[in-house]
Scaffold this motif. Sequence first.
Motif, PDB file in Angstrom:
ATOM      1  N   TRP A   1      41.905  68.517  14.818  1.00 48.46           N
ATOM      2  CA  TRP A   1      43.106  67.687  14.689  1.00 48.46           C
ATOM      3  C   TRP A   1      43.467  67.208  16.083  1.00 48.46           C
ATOM      4  O   TRP A   1      43.248  67.905  17.066  1.00 48.46           O
ATOM      5  CB  TRP A   1      44.284  68.483  14.130  1.00 48.46           C
ATOM      6  N   ALA A   2      44.032  66.032  16.182  1.00 55.14           N
ATOM      7  CA  ALA A   2      44.332  65.444  17.500  1.00 55.14           C
ATOM      8  C   ALA A   2      45.732  65.763  18.013  1.00 55.14           C
ATOM      9  O   ALA A   2      46.029  65.498  19.165  1.00 55.14           O
ATOM     10  CB  ALA A   2      44.152  63.925  17.431  1.00 55.14           C
ATOM     11  N   TRP A   3      46.606  66.377  17.207  1.00 60.00           N
ATOM     12  CA  TRP A   3      47.996  66.540  17.622  1.00 60.00           C
ATOM     13  C   TRP A   3      48.164  67.354  18.895  1.00 60.00           C
ATOM     14  O   TRP A   3      49.055  67.094  19.689  1.00 60.00           O
ATOM     15  CB  TRP A   3      48.856  67.136  16.489  1.00 60.00           C
ATOM     16  N   SER A   4      47.307  68.349  19.129  1.00 57.77           N
ATOM     17  CA  SER A   4      47.473  69.179  20.331  1.00 57.77           C
ATOM     18  C   SER A   4      47.153  68.403  21.610  1.00 57.77           C
ATOM     19  O   SER A   4      47.683  68.714  22.678  1.00 57.77           O
ATOM     20  CB  SER A   4      46.618  70.439  20.257  1.00 57.77           C
ATOM     21  N   LEU A   5      46.318  67.379  21.499  1.00 58.71           N
ATOM     22  CA  LEU A   5      45.989  66.580  22.677  1.00 58.71           C
ATOM     23  C   LEU A   5      47.222  65.879  23.229  1.00 58.71           C
ATOM     24  O   LEU A   5      47.366  65.710  24.437  1.00 58.71           O
ATOM     25  CB  LEU A   5      44.893  65.570  22.350  1.00 58.71           C
ATOM     26  N   LYS A   6      48.146  65.498  22.324  1.00 60.20           N
ATOM     27  CA  LYS A   6      49.397  64.880  22.764  1.00 60.20           C
ATOM     28  C   LYS A   6      50.253  65.851  23.557  1.00 60.20           C
ATOM     29  O   LYS A   6      51.083  65.439  24.364  1.00 60.20           O
ATOM     30  CB  LYS A   6      50.185  64.371  21.555  1.00 60.20           C
ATOM     31  N   LEU A   7      50.049  67.152  23.328  1.00 63.87           N
ATOM     32  CA  LEU A   7      50.788  68.188  24.058  1.00 63.87           C
ATOM     33  C   LEU A   7      50.013  68.701  25.265  1.00 63.87           C
ATOM     34  O   LEU A   7      50.489  69.569  25.976  1.00 63.87           O
ATOM     35  CB  LEU A   7      51.124  69.346  23.112  1.00 63.87           C
ATOM     36  N   GLY A   8      48.799  68.189  25.462  1.00 64.04           N
ATOM     37  CA  GLY A   8      48.046  68.507  26.668  1.00 64.04           C
ATOM     38  C   GLY A   8      47.086  69.675  26.577  1.00 64.04           C
ATOM     39  O   GLY A   8      46.716  70.243  27.600  1.00 64.04           O
ATOM     40  N   TYR A   9      46.671  70.028  25.358  1.00 61.30           N
ATOM     41  CA  TYR A   9      45.693  71.113  25.277  1.00 61.30           C
ATOM     42  C   TYR A   9      44.735  70.908  24.113  1.00 61.30           C
ATOM     43  O   TYR A   9      45.048  70.236  23.142  1.00 61.30           O
ATOM     44  CB  TYR A   9      46.371  72.485  25.178  1.00 61.30           C
ATOM     45  N   ASN A  10      43.555  71.508  24.255  1.00 57.53           N
ATOM     46  CA  ASN A  10      42.552  71.508  23.201  1.00 57.53           C
ATOM     47  C   ASN A  10      42.803  72.681  22.270  1.00 57.53           C
ATOM     48  O   ASN A  10      43.298  73.729  22.699  1.00 57.53           O
ATOM     49  CB  ASN A  10      41.140  71.647  23.789  1.00 57.53           C
ATOM     50  N   GLN A  11      42.405  72.527  20.998  1.00 56.18           N
ATOM     51  CA  GLN A  11      42.507  73.646  20.050  1.00 56.18           C
ATOM     52  C   GLN A  11      41.558  74.777  20.461  1.00 56.18           C
ATOM     53  O   GLN A  11      41.881  75.946  20.301  1.00 56.18           O
ATOM     54  CB  GLN A  11      42.171  73.182  18.638  1.00 56.18           C
TER      55      GLN A  11
END
Length: 131
Positions: A9-19
Amino acid sequence: MKRTAVNPWAWSLKLGYNQAEVIEGTKRQVVCAGQTSVDDEGNPQHPGDMRSQIALALDNLEAVLSAADMGLANITQLRIYATDVDEAMKHFDLLGARFGPVQAAPPMTLLGVTRLAIPPLMFEIEATAAD
C-alpha cells in the motif's frame, strides 16, 4: 548492502516510511539505544518543547551513528516513543528534512507512552542500522 522497499500500500510513503525493506548483503549491524533530548552529560534539554526535543534526539542519533561510521541512510528500522503522539506527529517534518536528502524511508513504529525514563523527556528514537 542492497535495500528493496516493500509497500503493498502506498499510504505509508506519504508519512515517510516503507512498510518493510528487504536488506541483503550486510557486513555490520548497529543497534542504537534510545536517543533523547539530552546534552553530552545526559541532562534533559528543552522541557515542554516537542519540536526542539525531536531535533536534539535526531542530532544525538546522528552522532551515535557517526561514531559507528554510519549515517541516517544506514538505518534499517526506527522505533519512536512519544508522550504525546499528536504533538510529535505535528513535527515529523523534522524527520523528513533529515531522511529525505539521503533518500531513506526506513520502516518505523511510533508508540504513545505515558512517560519516558527521565522526566521531562517527551520523545525517544531507537534505530537499527547496517552497512
